[in-house]
Design a protein around this motif. Structure first.
Motif, mmCIF file in Angstrom:
data_model
loop_
_atom_site.group_PDB
_atom_site.id
_atom_site.type_symbol
_atom_site.label_atom_id
_atom_site.label_comp_id
_atom_site.label_asym_id
_atom_site.label_seq_id
_atom_site.Cartn_x
_atom_site.Cartn_y
_atom_site.Cartn_z
ATOM 1 N N UNK A 9 -19.675 -7.587 -5.012
ATOM 2 C CA UNK A 9 -19.013 -8.732 -4.637
ATOM 3 C C UNK A 9 -18.334 -9.372 -2.845
ATOM 4 N N UNK A 10 -18.487 -10.147 -2.716
ATOM 5 C CA UNK A 10 -18.885 -9.735 -0.989
ATOM 6 C C UNK A 10 -17.110 -10.440 -0.654
ATOM 7 N N UNK A 11 -15.790 -10.258 0.403
ATOM 8 C CA UNK A 11 -14.368 -10.715 0.261
ATOM 9 C C UNK A 11 -14.531 -10.890 1.753
ATOM 10 N N UNK A 12 -14.383 -11.970 2.344
ATOM 11 C CA UNK A 12 -12.973 -11.886 3.562
ATOM 12 C C UNK A 12 -11.740 -11.806 2.683
ATOM 13 N N UNK A 13 -11.545 -11.512 3.704
ATOM 14 C CA UNK A 13 -9.570 -10.803 3.544
ATOM 15 C C UNK A 13 -10.024 -10.526 2.309
ATOM 16 N N UNK A 14 -8.707 -11.479 1.150
ATOM 17 C CA UNK A 14 -8.638 -11.006 0.111
ATOM 18 C C UNK A 14 -9.085 -11.919 -0.747
ATOM 19 N N UNK A 15 -9.982 -13.173 -0.618
ATOM 20 C CA UNK A 15 -11.044 -13.710 -0.963
ATOM 21 C C UNK A 15 -12.081 -13.897 -1.627
ATOM 22 N N UNK A 16 -12.718 -14.214 -2.844
ATOM 23 C CA UNK A 16 -14.762 -14.026 -3.439
ATOM 24 C C UNK A 16 -14.892 -15.452 -2.090
#
Ligand SMILES: *Cc1c(COP(=O)(O)O)cnc(C)c1O
Length: 413
Positions: A9-16
């Motif tokens: 699953x792709x995250x930006x920084x620590x958020x999915x």
């Protein structure tokens, strides 16, 4: 961008990204604070040897949260309209660090900028100079002037984003500059502060930038011999980024090129980067509405369109597109297209992807000239914007409502 994948699953920084799509819907612009700050710090480090000011080119992404972030880092701003000035001021930008570019400044825009006390006007014609002198006289101010000169170098980029050639509408021919500086010096409501050039955008080669710098510096020396001293030399923006397989110019090398040329000079260096500060700090999150198999090719119809991200339609620009969650679907080649009634409404052609209807896709490198070019074409509300800071989620722009879109319209009787 601060992108990473955990368990597929792709995250930006620590958020999915899945979390964001569920909470805020799609299409959705997502920015990484860490990536924005890293891009800015890369500039301050690369040009540390030369006294400089980074004037972020607002048109690349004019969202208030992004302007505010750069203002807090100490940036100045390069604006091209009165509207952008209002945004910079609303975001807490320092008007004393604002340079005003653009070929068509109106008298109203000049008055607003004089009132705010901007750093300088990048003047692009003799007529504009005369108008600026008149407007400044009317409001009892002295307008700071820097000419935008056209160094006539080929930036070797897309013709629509090349600006520094003789045939372009921008700037004054470098050969005419000395006479115009003399004219400016003779006008009572102007003071000369600098010089400016901007040769184009998405430059992947440093040599045109070095050539432009050399031509501008030679002109500055000619002006000095004629008794015209400048406070700053603005070499514009234009540094490219990686969208696909480009090799973006090495900022450290650019920093060294300019450090060499500015050593022993007293003028301050100004730069006007846009794309290279925000482009790879943002993505556009979109959901697959339909998969439409065809005889010759397959289409993935997504809920983002050319009104959200115009670059593919406008310049045939390439954006990487990745599946947010990896799945065991068959790999197929798709044209990724939007729902708008235009054949030009595409996000990417011939992409090999393992996707199903309902999946999320991330359109990468969408931080620059994405949201700032968004429109309401097909009566589509503009997307919401999210800024991620580690595990914090900031909704920095609401999704536009249908009512907001129609506000200001009325029936006639
Ligand atoms: C668009 C523009 C910039 C920024 O260009 P980028 O390629 O985004 O860095 C800088 N200066 C002027 C005058 C511009 O019009």
């Amino acid at each position: 961008m601060m992108l990473n994948r955990h368990d597929g699953h792709l995250f930006v920084e620590d958020v999915a990204l899945e979390t964001l799509a569920e909470r805020f819907g799609t299409p959705l612009y997502v920015y990484s604070r860490a990536a924005l700050e890293a891009a800015y710090q890369r500039y301050t480090r690369a040009f540390a040897a030369t006294p400089h000011l980074i004037c972020y080119a607002v048109k690349a992404n004019s969202s208030l949260a992004i302007l505010n972030l750069f203002a807090r880092l100490g940036a100045g701003f390069d604006i091209v309209s009165g509207g952008e000035l209002v945004r910079v001021l609303a975001a807490g930008g320092d008007p004393g660090k604002v340079v005003f570019s653009g070929v068509g400044k109106t008298a109203d825009e000049m008055r607003a900028a004089l009132d705010a006390g901007i750093r300088c006007f990048n003047v692009e014609s003799a007529s504009e100079l005369q108008r600026l002198n008149r407007v400044a006289g009317e409001v009892g101010k002295i307008a700071p002037v820097s000419f935008r000169v056209n160094p006539d170098v080929d930036p070797k980029t897309h013709p629509y984003i090349s600006t520094g050639l003789k045939q372009n509408k921008f700037g004054i021919p470098i050969a005419e500059a000395p006479a115009l500086y003399q004219l400016a010096a003779s006008l009572p409501h102007l003071k000369i502060t600098g010089i400016d050039c901007h040769i184009g955008s998405q430059l992947t080669d440093l040599s045109p930038l070095a050539d432009a710098a050399d031509r501008v510096l030679a002109l500055v020396d000619t002006l000095a011999r004629d008794g015209i001293a400048l406070h700053h030399i603005d070499l514009g923006g234009g540094v490219g980024i990686r969208y696909c397989d480009e090799t973006p110019p090495d900022l450290e090398a650019y920093g060294r090129i300019l450090a060499e040329r500015f050593a022993g000079r007293h003028e301050q260096l100004l730069l006007e980067p846009g794309r290279s500060l925000v482009g790879n700090a943002g993505l556009l999150l979109t959901r697959v509405e339909y998969l439409k198999p065809g005889e010759d090719k397959h289409f993935a119809i997504v809920d983002a369109a050319m009104n959200d991200l115009m670059r593919p339609a406008l310049y045939e620009a390439y954006h990487d597109i990745v599946a947010v969650s990896l799945r065991a679907a068959p790999m197929q080649r798709y044209d990724i297209v939007g729902p708008i009634c235009e054949t030009g409404d595409f996000i990417g052609f011939a992409r090999d992807m393992a996707i199903a209807e309902g999946d999320l896709l991330a359109v990468l490198s969408a931080g620059a000239y994405g949201m700032s070019m968004a429109s309401n074409y097909n009566s589509r509300p503009r997307a919401a914007e999210i800024l991620i800071d580690k595990n914090e989620i900031h909704l920095v722009r609401d999704r536009e409502t249908q009512n907001a879109m129609m506000a200001g319209e009325r029936l006639f009787c």
